[in-house]
Design a protein around this motif. Structure first.
Motif, PDB file in Angstrom:
ATOM      1  N   THR A  80       0.811  -1.224   0.000  1.00 11.26           N
ATOM      2  CA  THR A  80       0.000   0.000   0.000  1.00 11.26           C
ATOM      3  C   THR A  80       0.844   1.274   0.000  1.00 11.26           C
ATOM      4  O   THR A  80       0.576   2.202  -0.763  1.00 11.26           O
ATOM      5  N   LYS A  83       3.807   0.893  -2.828  1.00 12.74           N
ATOM      6  CA  LYS A  83       3.256   0.732  -4.182  1.00 12.74           C
ATOM      7  C   LYS A  83       3.888  -0.441  -4.928  1.00 12.74           C
ATOM      8  O   LYS A  83       4.083  -0.399  -6.146  1.00 12.74           O
ATOM      9  N   SER A  86       1.164  -6.669  -5.212  1.00 12.91           N
ATOM     10  CA  SER A  86       0.825  -7.526  -4.062  1.00 12.91           C
ATOM     11  C   SER A  86       1.569  -8.860  -4.100  1.00 12.91           C
ATOM     12  O   SER A  86       2.060  -9.337  -3.074  1.00 12.91           O
ATOM     13  N   LYS A 187     -12.248  -2.248  -5.109  1.00 14.51           N
ATOM     14  CA  LYS A 187     -11.429  -1.336  -4.300  1.00 14.51           C
ATOM     15  C   LYS A 187     -11.694   0.122  -4.655  1.00 14.51           C
ATOM     16  O   LYS A 187     -11.730   0.997  -3.791  1.00 14.51           O
ATOM     17  N   THR A 197      -8.525   2.552   2.520  1.00 15.73           N
ATOM     18  CA  THR A 197      -8.283   1.198   2.011  1.00 15.73           C
ATOM     19  C   THR A 197      -6.895   0.680   2.372  1.00 15.73           C
ATOM     20  O   THR A 197      -6.727  -0.520   2.599  1.00 15.73           O
ATOM     21  N   ASP A 198      -5.921   1.569   2.431  1.00 12.94           N
ATOM     22  CA  ASP A 198      -4.555   1.143   2.762  1.00 12.94           C
ATOM     23  C   ASP A 198      -4.506   0.518   4.150  1.00 12.94           C
ATOM     24  O   ASP A 198      -3.954  -0.577   4.339  1.00 12.94           O
TER      25      ASP A 198
END
Length: 328
Positions: A80, A83, A86, A187, A197-198
């Motif tokens: 998050t 950056k 994932s 999202k 969201t982070d």
């Protein structure tokens, strides 16, 4: 045969906690997290190291979960705030955890054979209050085979796993849990509603790895050792448990989905145990067996659905034809 299946259920119930953690990232958050292969070992190594250094087993097990939570949070921060993709964030954390786990244990393997583990304490308590003799006496009275000495472990772990399942169900129905589920679905929409969201992703990945590490700590105490390589291929096992459970029991509700994951983990261990009883298969074939199980679990439902759809089309065609003939 019975002892082997009993052992499969015994380990399957503990691995089910790991599968619940994998479910949170892969299904709820839609976050392909490979950290679990490292955090599982982190849980095992922290629990083993703590017990060897005189920490009570129950506290050592909780410390394992905390260590997993921190590892998951770092993965979430890399994704998050840094950056980083994932998948890559998980791989980086998994790689880093290999060295961290070696640092914790100070050697590739830590033995707990001469230490008092949580399960040994549990068995001692069972013996002290006489439940073992009472239970086996009842089985003998009805002509059934005596259960293995560790039957108390299975019963307690079933209750523990179900308790974790219920807590997970409750959490996913809270405001934070609903937000996590929404992040997995869309999202951008959640972000447009001013949700952080982070932070939610970091917490979600942290909780997932806490469950994985908790499972690792319990498996280390069950097996009597912690090994730096015991997490290899764990993500496939977790996915296999999820896929098998979903294919057999469905995913219409969260309650049903989490139960399916638990049952899938137990069924997976039973399938592997039965497969290894064939003479032409060896312990080294376990990864191959896992891959085959996953392939079958993925392909079989599609084949079944395709055949149902084909039969439905044929029946509809026949009904239309019968209707046309009647009008003629």
């Amino acid at each position: 045969m019975f002892i082997s299946l009993f052992g499969a259920v015994e380990s399957g119930v503990i691995y089910a906690i790991m599968a619940l953690g994998v479910y949170l990232t892969f299904r709820v958050l839609d976050f392909p997290d490979l950290t679990v292969e490292g955090s599982f070992v982190t849980g095992a190594s922290v629990a083993a190291f703590s017990i060897i250094n005189g920490v009570p087993p129950i506290i050592a097990t909780l410390l394992a979960a905390v260590a997993g939570f921190l590892a998951g949070c770092v993965t979430g921060v890399l994704h998050t705030k840094g950056k980083i993709n994932s998948l890559l964030a998980g791989i980086l954390m998994m790689t880093a955890l290999y060295s961290i786990n070696l640092r914790i244990m100070d050697q590739p393997t830590l033995s707990l054979l001469n230490e008092t583990t949580l399960f040994q304490q549990l068995t001692s308590i069972w013996d002290a209050i006489g439940l073992d003799s009472v239970f086996n006496g009842l089985l003998s009275a009805i002509g059934m085979e005596r259960f293995p000495k560790t039957w108390s472990i299975v019963i307690v772990m079933i209750f523990v796993t179900l308790a974790i399942k219920l807590l997970t169900d409750y959490f996913l129905k809270t405001e934070v849990g609903l937000a996590l589920r929404a992040i997995g679905d869309n999202k951008k929409m959640i972000r447009s509603l001013s949700a952080n969201t982070d932070s939610l992703i970091i917490v979600g990945v942290g909780i997932s790895n806490a469950l994985v590490a908790l499972s690792g700590g319990l498996i280390a105490q069950l097996g009597g050792f912690s090994d730096v390589n015991m997490g290899l291929g764990l993500i496939v096992i977790g996915l296999a448990s999820i896929i098998i459970g979903e294919a057999l029991f469905g995913t219409k509700t969260i309650v049903r989905a989490t139960l399916a994951v638990i049952l899938g983990a137990v069924i997976y261990r039973i399938i592997v145990t039965l497969a290894l009883r064939f003479d032409f298969l060896e312990t080294g074939d376990m990864k191959l067996i896992t891959a085959i199980i996953v392939v079958v679990a993925l392909v079989a439902p599609k084949i079944i659905q395709s055949r149902k759809e084909k039969r439905r089309r044929i029946m509809k065609r026949q009904q239309l034809k019968a209707g046309g003939d009647s009008h003629a």
